[in-house]
Design a protein around this motif. Structure first.
Motif, short mmCIF file in Angstrom:
data_model
loop_
_atom_site.label_atom_id
_atom_site.label_comp_id
_atom_site.label_asym_id
_atom_site.label_seq_id
_atom_site.Cartn_x
_atom_site.Cartn_y
_atom_site.Cartn_z
N LYS A 56 1.72 -13.40 11.11
CA LYS A 56 3.13 -13.66 10.79
C LYS A 56 3.71 -12.50 9.99
O LYS A 56 4.85 -12.10 10.22
CB LYS A 56 3.25 -14.96 10.00
CG LYS A 56 4.68 -15.34 9.68
CD LYS A 56 4.73 -16.68 8.95
CE LYS A 56 6.18 -17.06 8.63
NZ LYS A 56 6.26 -18.39 7.92
N ALA A 57 2.91 -11.97 9.06
CA ALA A 57 3.38 -10.88 8.21
C ALA A 57 3.34 -9.53 8.92
O ALA A 57 4.12 -8.64 8.61
CB ALA A 57 2.57 -10.82 6.92
N HIS A 58 2.42 -9.38 9.89
CA HIS A 58 2.24 -8.11 10.59
C HIS A 58 2.17 -8.35 12.10
O HIS A 58 1.10 -8.16 12.70
CB HIS A 58 0.98 -7.41 10.10
CG HIS A 58 0.96 -7.12 8.63
ND1 HIS A 58 1.42 -5.94 8.09
CD2 HIS A 58 0.54 -7.88 7.58
CE1 HIS A 58 1.28 -5.97 6.78
NE2 HIS A 58 0.76 -7.13 6.44
N PRO A 59 3.25 -8.76 12.72
CA PRO A 59 3.21 -9.07 14.16
C PRO A 59 2.83 -7.87 15.02
O PRO A 59 2.29 -8.04 16.11
CB PRO A 59 4.63 -9.55 14.45
CG PRO A 59 5.47 -8.97 13.36
CD PRO A 59 4.59 -8.96 12.16
N GLU A 60 3.09 -6.67 14.54
CA GLU A 60 2.73 -5.47 15.29
C GLU A 60 1.41 -4.87 14.81
O GLU A 60 1.06 -3.77 15.20
CB GLU A 60 3.85 -4.43 15.17
CG GLU A 60 5.17 -4.87 15.79
CD GLU A 60 5.02 -5.23 17.26
OE1 GLU A 60 4.38 -4.45 18.00
OE2 GLU A 60 5.55 -6.27 17.67
N ASN A 61 0.71 -5.60 13.93
CA ASN A 61 -0.59 -5.14 13.43
C ASN A 61 -0.45 -3.79 12.73
O ASN A 61 -1.32 -2.93 12.84
CB ASN A 61 -1.60 -5.04 14.59
CG ASN A 61 -3.02 -4.90 14.09
OD1 ASN A 61 -3.36 -5.32 12.99
ND2 ASN A 61 -3.87 -4.28 14.90
N ALA A 62 0.62 -3.61 12.02
CA ALA A 62 0.87 -2.34 11.34
C ALA A 62 1.69 -2.58 10.09
O ALA A 62 2.29 -3.64 9.92
CB ALA A 62 1.60 -1.37 12.27
N GLU A 77 -4.22 -8.45 2.87
CA GLU A 77 -5.24 -9.40 2.43
C GLU A 77 -4.63 -10.79 2.44
O GLU A 77 -3.55 -11.00 1.89
CB GLU A 77 -5.74 -9.04 1.04
CG GLU A 77 -6.80 -9.99 0.50
CD GLU A 77 -7.32 -9.57 -0.86
OE1 GLU A 77 -8.02 -10.39 -1.49
OE2 GLU A 77 -7.03 -8.44 -1.28
N HIS A 78 -5.30 -11.74 3.08
CA HIS A 78 -4.81 -13.11 3.14
C HIS A 78 -5.97 -14.08 2.92
O HIS A 78 -7.06 -13.89 3.49
CB HIS A 78 -4.15 -13.40 4.49
CG HIS A 78 -2.89 -12.63 4.72
ND1 HIS A 78 -1.66 -13.05 4.27
CD2 HIS A 78 -2.69 -11.43 5.35
CE1 HIS A 78 -0.74 -12.16 4.62
NE2 HIS A 78 -1.34 -11.17 5.27
N THR A 79 -5.75 -15.10 2.12
CA THR A 79 -6.78 -16.08 1.81
C THR A 79 -6.32 -17.46 2.24
O THR A 79 -5.16 -17.83 2.05
CB THR A 79 -7.09 -16.08 0.30
OG1 THR A 79 -7.54 -14.78 -0.09
CG2 THR A 79 -8.18 -17.09 -0.02
N ALA A 92 -3.58 -16.31 10.99
CA ALA A 92 -2.20 -16.67 11.33
C ALA A 92 -1.22 -16.11 10.28
O ALA A 92 -0.12 -15.66 10.63
CB ALA A 92 -2.06 -18.18 11.44
N ALA A 93 -1.63 -16.15 9.01
CA ALA A 93 -0.78 -15.61 7.95
C ALA A 93 -0.61 -14.10 8.12
O ALA A 93 0.50 -13.56 7.94
CB ALA A 93 -1.38 -15.92 6.58
N TYR A 94 -1.69 -13.43 8.49
CA TYR A 94 -1.60 -11.98 8.73
C TYR A 94 -0.71 -11.68 9.93
O TYR A 94 0.14 -10.78 9.88
CB TYR A 94 -2.99 -11.38 8.95
CG TYR A 94 -2.93 -9.93 9.37
CD1 TYR A 94 -2.66 -8.93 8.46
CD2 TYR A 94 -3.13 -9.56 10.71
CE1 TYR A 94 -2.58 -7.60 8.84
CE2 TYR A 94 -3.06 -8.24 11.10
CZ TYR A 94 -2.78 -7.25 10.17
OH TYR A 94 -2.70 -5.95 10.55
#
Length: 335
Positions: free
Chosen positions: A329-335, A308-310, A325-327
């Motif tokens: 950066k935190a999950h570059p592999e979408n996992a 979750e990113h706001t 973009a925040a997501y």
């Protein structure tokens, strides 16, 4: 309130002052046939939505400009839609006039120009087949975006016909070299009104290496008008597609933890993304300043919330893009 140069606000009004009104609703073929090789795909373009900083009438005029440019490119039959059609009825209206696709957009201020979020929906499936975001600073930029929409529709239409083995000898007419020249000549009075010249529209580049796990995009919800939610959904798709292989769905975005399994179906190598949009307007001098807040939610196919990113920004698009973009950066592999 962000100040939009007077020339920008005048450009579309002057550009299309002499533009023809939306073309009449096409008459359905008297004798239906599985495939009519002489017919062109019909595309209905709805008036573009606009932020509070841009006159609402410019949305209609911009849509009319897209209709003219798309028709000048050949191979399709683009028509303008009445401004009275509500967003919730876009698909139903497009189907009643036998349109194959419909186009929507949303304009927000960006620098000396506007940011235009665009999406194309297939009436066959009722889902968005592609979308993009571009910066428009000149007549050339707007024309390039209309051509991009035209070409994307042609690609989608050709793929559809190939899939069903509907052979067409010459379904699309090759644009004549002077089509664009003739069209530009008709707009010569406004070509110089844009501040920036020769700047190409900024489409999403294809150079990014994307992970194998894709993302399914569900519709955005929130307490703002429906046209803002539609624009946020388009912006979410475009932003996610810059990092991952994104696909649009018909999912409402509500209660995704319960819907997730059905949305993914047998295609489990995906996440599901949606979000909630809100806006807060405050007095700023003689005008009003609006801040947009977007809360991005990403779920797994079995319904667990992954992230979750706001983000809050001065434009709807920037709020959505920042959260994505925040997501990423935190999950570059979408996992």
């Amino acid at each position: 309130m962000r100040r939009i140069p007077a020339v920008l606000l005048l450009c579309l009004g002057i550009a299309l002052a002499g533009a023809a009104p939306p073309r009449p609703t096409p008459t359905p073929a008297v004798t239906p046939a599985p495939a009519q090789v002489t017919s062109l795909p019909i595309i209905v373009v709805f008036p573009f939505g606009t932020s509070a900083d841009i006159p609402a009438a410019n949305g209609q005029k911009a849509a009319n400009l897209f209709v003219q440019v798309m028709n000048s490119a050949g191979g399709i039959d683009a028509i303008g839609a009445p401004a009275t059609i509500k967003p919730a009825n876009y698909l139903g209206y497009a189907r009643t006039i036998n349109a194959d696709y419909y186009v929507t957009g949303y304009m927000t201020p960006l620098g000396e120009g506007v940011s235009l979020v665009e999406q194309v929906v297939s009436t066959r499936s009722g889902t968005m087949v592609f979308g993009q975001t571009a910066q428009i600073d000149s007549f050339e930029d707007a024309s390039a975006q209309a051509i991009s929409i035209h070409d994307g529709i042609m690609t989608e239409e050709n793929a559809f016909k190939k899939q069903y083995q509907e052979a067409q000898a010459t379904a699309t007419a090759t644009p004549m070299a002077n089509n664009q020249a003739n069209l530009s000549k008709g707009f010569s009075d406004i070509a110089g009104l844009f501040h920036r010249k020769g700047k190409t529209a900024s489409n999403t580049a294809g150079a990014v290496t994307k992970p194998g796990k894709g993302v399914l995009v569900a519709h955005v919800n929130g307490s703002v008008p429906q046209n803002n939610l539609s624009s946020a959904t388009s912006a979410l798709y475009s932003a996610l597609n810059g990092f991952y292989n994104a696909r649009m769905t018909n999912a409402s975005g509500l209660n995704l933890s319960k819907q997730a399994d059905g949305i993914c179906g047998t295609d489990r190598n995906n996440t599901i993304a949606t979000g909630t949009l809100s806006a807060k307007s405050t007095r700023h001098g003689l005008g009003v300043r609006t801040e947009w807040t977007f809360n991005l939610d990403v779920y797994t196919c079995w319904g667990a919330k992954l992230a979750e990113h706001t983000a809050t920004a001065g434009s709807l698009k920037d709020a959505v893009s920042s959260a994505v973009a925040a997501y990423a950066k935190a999950h570059p592999e979408n996992a």
